[in-house]
Motif scaffolding. Sequence first.
Motif, PDB file in Angstrom:
ATOM      1  N   ALA A 140      53.398  65.343 -23.137  1.00 53.27           N
ATOM      2  CA  ALA A 140      54.232  64.298 -22.539  1.00 53.27           C
ATOM      3  C   ALA A 140      54.417  64.444 -21.031  1.00 53.27           C
ATOM      4  CB  ALA A 140      55.584  64.239 -23.240  1.00 53.27           C
TER       5      ALA A 140
ATOM      6  N   LYS B 106      45.572  65.658 -17.650  1.00 57.49           N
ATOM      7  CA  LYS B 106      45.126  64.789 -18.739  1.00 57.49           C
ATOM      8  C   LYS B 106      43.653  64.406 -18.565  1.00 57.49           C
ATOM      9  CE  LYS B 106      49.618  62.726 -19.763  1.00 57.49           C
ATOM     10  NZ  LYS B 106      50.433  61.503 -19.682  1.00 57.49           N
TER      11      LYS B 106
ATOM     12  N   ALA C 240      52.362  61.974 -32.660  1.00 58.84           N
ATOM     13  CA  ALA C 240      53.156  62.003 -31.423  1.00 58.84           C
ATOM     14  C   ALA C 240      54.038  63.252 -31.364  1.00 58.84           C
ATOM     15  CB  ALA C 240      54.016  60.745 -31.325  1.00 58.84           C
TER      16      ALA C 240
ATOM     17  N   GLN D 217      51.946  66.415 -30.656  1.00 65.52           N
ATOM     18  CA  GLN D 217      51.368  66.473 -29.315  1.00 65.52           C
ATOM     19  C   GLN D 217      52.415  66.272 -28.219  1.00 65.52           C
ATOM     20  OE1 GLN D 217      47.640  64.646 -28.456  1.00 65.52           O
ATOM     21  NE2 GLN D 217      46.965  64.664 -30.570  1.00 65.52           N
ATOM     22  N   ARG D 218      53.654  66.498 -28.538  1.00 65.07           N
ATOM     23  CA  ARG D 218      54.749  66.313 -27.586  1.00 65.07           C
ATOM     24  C   ARG D 218      54.542  67.113 -26.295  1.00 65.07           C
ATOM     25  NH1 ARG D 218      59.532  67.153 -30.777  1.00 65.07           N
ATOM     26  NH2 ARG D 218      59.070  65.096 -31.562  1.00 65.07           N
TER      27      ARG D 218
END
Length: 184
Positions: free
Chosen positions: A93, A100, A86, A89-90
Amino acid sequence: MTSSTTPGLSRFNASEEPAATAALHEVCSSPAWGSKILAQRPYASAALLLAASDAAMAELTPADLEEAMAGHPPIGRPKPGDPTSAREQRGMAGASEELKAELLELNLAYQEKFGHVFLICATGATAEFMLDRIRTRIENGPEQEREIVRTELGKINRIRLTRLVEEPAEAQEAQEAAEEGSKA
């Protein structure tokens, strides 16, 4: 990165082999890479540890690289409950649903072409940057892409090793406890 031994590096150097192996597996899932790093302990400095990581990465066979890549989730889909995934791969966000979706589509095409996930050092990278890189790299040949992946894995390993040897013991213990709690 300082040239002297940090408390985290001292802790890593003094760790029992199973604990050190587990810590290295969190950095890189290639057993060959981890074995090369373990074999050279103790390290006098974090810089020497990073140099050993770079040398070990350069020696990995294509099969070893496959093992290393297997430990990485696709960009845009970090492993649930994995704080490292997490954190790295911030940059995804704030990405739009359209971005995406395009990244997912390209990830699938990339995986079909190369047989493995699209791997990029995502720390500090924006979603737009990662999308641009996959658009470019999907046009590469297999040998060229394998060497790019080797470079990207090396960057990721350096970041993770630095975190391992610079993180205070309390933070490492809290993270380990959280990881154990999420496995239960």
